[in-house]
Motif scaffolding. Structure first.
Motif, mmCIF file in Angstrom:
data_model
loop_
_atom_site.group_PDB
_atom_site.id
_atom_site.type_symbol
_atom_site.label_atom_id
_atom_site.label_comp_id
_atom_site.label_asym_id
_atom_site.label_seq_id
_atom_site.Cartn_x
_atom_site.Cartn_y
_atom_site.Cartn_z
ATOM 1 N N ASP A 180 0.931 -1.257 0.080
ATOM 2 C CA ASP A 180 0.158 -0.039 -0.133
ATOM 3 C C ASP A 180 0.737 1.217 0.175
ATOM 4 N N LEU A 181 0.984 1.881 -1.202
ATOM 5 C CA LEU A 181 1.906 2.948 -0.807
ATOM 6 C C LEU A 181 1.707 4.478 -0.938
ATOM 7 N N ARG A 182 -0.028 4.134 -0.644
ATOM 8 C CA ARG A 182 -0.186 5.338 -0.108
ATOM 9 C C ARG A 182 0.181 5.642 1.482
ATOM 10 N N ARG A 183 -0.843 4.509 1.796
ATOM 11 C CA ARG A 183 -0.266 4.428 3.804
ATOM 12 C C ARG A 183 0.968 3.984 4.212
ATOM 13 N N ARG A 184 2.075 3.150 3.700
ATOM 14 C CA ARG A 184 3.070 3.024 3.275
ATOM 15 C C ARG A 184 2.976 1.789 3.919
ATOM 16 N N GLN A 185 2.251 0.727 3.493
ATOM 17 C CA GLN A 185 2.219 -0.616 3.923
ATOM 18 C C GLN A 185 2.370 -1.552 3.376
ATOM 19 N N VAL A 186 3.134 -2.274 3.936
ATOM 20 C CA VAL A 186 3.373 -4.328 3.466
ATOM 21 C C VAL A 186 2.518 -5.094 4.412
ATOM 22 N N THR A 187 1.704 -5.650 3.423
ATOM 23 C CA THR A 187 0.873 -6.921 3.893
ATOM 24 C C THR A 187 1.058 -8.315 3.183
ATOM 25 N N CYS A 188 2.075 -9.147 4.280
ATOM 26 C CA CYS A 188 1.898 -10.516 4.393
ATOM 27 C C CYS A 188 1.114 -11.754 3.332
ATOM 28 N N PRO A 189 1.668 -12.667 2.793
ATOM 29 C CA PRO A 189 0.731 -13.652 2.676
ATOM 30 C C PRO A 189 0.051 -14.054 4.018
ATOM 31 N N ALA A 190 0.019 -13.894 5.253
ATOM 32 C CA ALA A 190 -0.452 -14.059 6.403
ATOM 33 C C ALA A 190 -1.372 -13.257 6.696
ATOM 34 N N GLY A 191 -1.310 -12.266 6.196
ATOM 35 C CA GLY A 191 -2.084 -11.130 6.302
ATOM 36 C C GLY A 191 -1.915 -9.995 7.843
ATOM 37 N N LEU A 192 -0.450 -10.211 7.933
ATOM 38 C CA LEU A 192 -0.290 -9.500 8.755
ATOM 39 C C LEU A 192 0.826 -7.640 7.932
ATOM 40 N N THR A 193 0.171 -6.928 8.390
ATOM 41 C CA THR A 193 0.692 -5.734 7.951
ATOM 42 C C THR A 193 1.789 -4.808 9.234
ATOM 43 N N VAL A 194 2.575 -3.884 8.370
ATOM 44 C CA VAL A 194 3.594 -3.949 9.289
ATOM 45 C C VAL A 194 4.089 -2.863 8.120
ATOM 46 N N PRO A 195 4.363 -1.390 8.715
ATOM 47 C CA PRO A 195 4.894 -0.217 7.851
ATOM 48 C C PRO A 195 6.017 0.200 7.224
ATOM 49 N N TYR A 196 6.379 0.410 5.868
ATOM 50 C CA TYR A 196 7.900 0.302 5.795
ATOM 51 C C TYR A 196 8.188 1.971 5.797
ATOM 52 N N LYS A 197 9.899 1.581 5.862
ATOM 53 C CA LYS A 197 10.485 3.530 6.026
ATOM 54 C C LYS A 197 10.768 4.189 4.647
ATOM 55 N N SER A 198 10.682 5.177 4.591
ATOM 56 C CA SER A 198 10.385 6.173 3.639
ATOM 57 C C SER A 198 11.506 6.087 2.821
ATOM 58 N N THR A 199 12.658 6.199 4.706
ATOM 59 C CA THR A 199 14.022 6.077 3.573
ATOM 60 C C THR A 199 14.911 5.499 3.090
ATOM 61 N N ASN A 200 14.137 4.418 3.421
ATOM 62 C CA ASN A 200 15.355 2.896 2.562
ATOM 63 C C ASN A 200 14.315 1.963 2.044
ATOM 64 N N GLY A 201 13.121 1.727 2.448
ATOM 65 C CA GLY A 201 11.795 1.415 2.004
ATOM 66 C C GLY A 201 12.207 0.198 2.363
ATOM 67 N N ARG A 202 12.014 -0.328 3.691
ATOM 68 C CA ARG A 202 12.660 -1.597 4.747
ATOM 69 C C ARG A 202 11.098 -1.573 5.424
ATOM 70 N N ALA A 203 10.650 -2.752 4.425
ATOM 71 C CA ALA A 203 9.035 -3.322 5.685
ATOM 72 C C ALA A 203 10.211 -4.769 6.651
ATOM 73 N N LEU A 204 10.210 -4.369 8.278
ATOM 74 C CA LEU A 204 10.631 -5.183 8.637
ATOM 75 C C LEU A 204 10.197 -6.372 9.358
ATOM 76 N N PHE A 205 8.933 -7.041 8.903
ATOM 77 C CA PHE A 205 8.433 -8.174 10.088
ATOM 78 C C PHE A 205 8.662 -8.779 11.183
ATOM 79 N N GLY A 206 9.842 -9.009 11.699
ATOM 80 C CA GLY A 206 10.075 -9.557 12.885
ATOM 81 C C GLY A 206 10.300 -11.234 13.004
#
Length: 518
Positions: A394-420
């Motif tokens: 989701d580029l507008r909200r800057r979020q990434v949702t994985c195949p299991a349905g978990l959603t995390v934000p990604y950093k605007s500086t480097n684009g990294r989304a860390l699920f942890g």
């Protein structure tokens, strides 16, 4: 000063035309269109940058026509003078039938070319051929759709190893100092203590076992010492000459090749070794210091330049051309080519290959809703785990949702989304997603919106059909390659851009002739 160009053929010209065979008809075409190609406005442009000299000054438009004839025939400046004196086909085009001698000399061509390059009017040669084509009514477009492509151009300079690069850079500095000091090169070599240059070959000056690493290290150290000693001698003995631009360039080149090719040898105090690894911007030829190592693909390496062209998708015409060092990423040609096509209309659609996508200008065009047509990079899924396409971004909200349905934000500086690890460890899909203890990491590209659209484009037959419209640019580039050859005629980026542009102009003229003859 204008070139007087009559439209109609004289009786003498008609006789020459009647005897020309089919393969010489291009000369007739040039004779027929020269008054349109070099109209009054373009002649004024040329005259504004080149003031002819001599008792019989040559019109710059005539010299521009000679430039095109040289590209078509491959004639050098000296050959052009001779052919203009002897070949009635050239005389037909230049309007000199019946004249004794050529209407220009080698010096005129050299001076005119220098002014042409300085004012960027070699691009105007391409522009004029495009304008001529559109005036025929057989070419044209309502919306400007452009395709970009590139191909290798091997440099004219000799490619050498680090040893010989340093030796020839020293030679070059000696030559310049000897000329300015009005003395012999041997005198400079002797006084500066650069005795290794006295022999026929730098390596031949050493009587060593070349398989002995320590001996090689000592020999290379001696070369570097003499090179730096040559510079110090010039600074001490010829300080006034060391500020001359030619000397400064020679010193800079010598210091650069030493830095790029050697380093202290940790196993031999005072010795040096060839540097491990190749610097990205390594000079590979002293003869042409602007040449660079490059690759067209993983398996195809070359040394020299890349020729970049922009063509119309709707007409077989080259709109712009540039030669860039081979090591420069293809995307660096984007802003230069787009700048050169502005006179042909407002860009409405851009067709490129993957190498051009990374430039911010392409992303800027995408944000302005200008369609970008390009085959996207395939997904790297060698691990067999969930590819990036399985994640919802989701580029507008800057979020990434994985195949299991978990959603995390990604950093605007480097684009990294860390699920942890705290999210990934208990997930039932972990084995299909990641093997990392820290959990899955996904990077959102700064051009992700464009890349997503490109992937959608190749997913349908209609989208793939649109991509195939880029194929003509490959044909235009191949035609220029056949005419120009795969090896540069000149040294230096600017001169090779000039040569590429005049060949592009001739390629356009050949297309116009073909269309008018059909």
């Amino acid at each position: 000063m204008r070139w007087h160009i009559p439209k109609g053929l004289t009786a003498r010209e008609k006789r020459v035309v009647s005897r020309l065979r089919r393969r010489s008809r291009f000369y007739v075409f040039l004779r027929e269109v020269r008054h349109e190609l070099f109209d009054a406005a373009f002649q004024d442009e040329l005259a504004s940058v080149y003031a002819p000299r001599g008792q019989e000054p040559v019109a710059p438009a005539l010299l521009a026509m000679v430039t095109l004839l040289q590209a078509y025939t491959g004639a050098s400046d000296a050959e052009a003078v001779e052919v203009a004196e002897m070949d009635r086909r050239w005389q037909l085009v230049l309007g000199t039938l019946g004249m004794d001698g050529a209407p220009f000399g080698q010096g005129s061509l050299v001076r005119f070319r220098a002014r042409l390059l300085e004012a960027e009017l070699d691009q105007r040669l391409i522009d004029r051929t495009v304008e001529l084509a559109r005036n025929t009514g057989k070419f044209g477009w309502k919306k400007l759709r452009v395709a970009l492509d590139s191909s290798p151009l091997r440099g004219a300079g000799r490619v050498e190893d680090g040893w010989n690069l340093i030796g020839h850079a020293m030679d070059q500095l000696v030559v310049v100092l000897a000329r300015l000091a009005e003395t012999s090169e041997a005198t400079i070599v002797e006084k500066s203590g650069a005795g290794l240059l006295a022999g026929s070959s730098l390596k031949a000056a050493f009587d060593i076992d070349w398989d002995d690493r320590a001996a090689r290290s000592k020999a290379l150290g001696a070369i570097v010492d003499q090179a730096r000693g040559l510079i110090r001698w010039g600074q001490d003995e010829l300080p006034a000459m060391m500020v001359d631009p030619a000397v400064v360039d020679a010193v800079d080149l010598l210091e650069l090749v030493i830095e790029q090719n050697t380093e202290p040898d940790p196993d031999a105090p005072g010795g040096r070794r060839i540097r491990l690894g190749v610097p990205p911007d390594r000079v590979c030829s002293v003869g042409d210091p602007e040449m660079r190592h490059g690759r067209k693909s993983r398996s195809k390496a070359f040394n020299g330049y890349k020729r970049h062209v922009a063509t119309s998708v709707d007409a077989p015409l080259v709109l712009a051309a540039r030669a860039l060092p081979a090591n420069q990423p293809e995307n660096e040609g984007v802003p230069l080519l787009l700048e050169d096509i502005t006179s042909h209309g407002e860009l409405s659609e851009l067709f490129i290959d993957r190498g051009y996508v990374a430039h911010e200008r392409v992303n800027e065009l995408h944000r302005k809703k200008i369609p970008i047509r390009c085959r996207p990079w395939p997904e790297n899924n060698k691990t067999g785990l969930f590819p990036k396409s399985e994640f919802k971004i989701d580029l507008r909200r800057r979020q990434v949702t994985c195949p299991a349905g978990l959603t995390v934000p990604y950093k605007s500086t480097n684009g990294r989304a860390l699920f942890g690890a705290e999210r990934c460890s208990p997930c039932i899909l972990r084995s299909q997603c990641t093997t990392a203890k820290a959990g899955r990491t996904l990077v959102v590209h700064k051009q992700e919106a464009l890349l997503k659209k490109l992937r959608r484009g190749v997913a349908t037959p209609a989208g793939r059909k649109k991509l195939r419209k880029r194929v003509p640019v490959e044909h235009r580039l191949a035609r220029i390659g056949r005419s120009q050859g795969d090896r540069a005629r000149y040294k230096g980026q600017r001169m090779n851009t000039f040569d590429l542009r005049r060949h592009a102009a001739v390629a356009n003229l050949l297309e116009v002739r073909h269309a008018m003859a059909a």
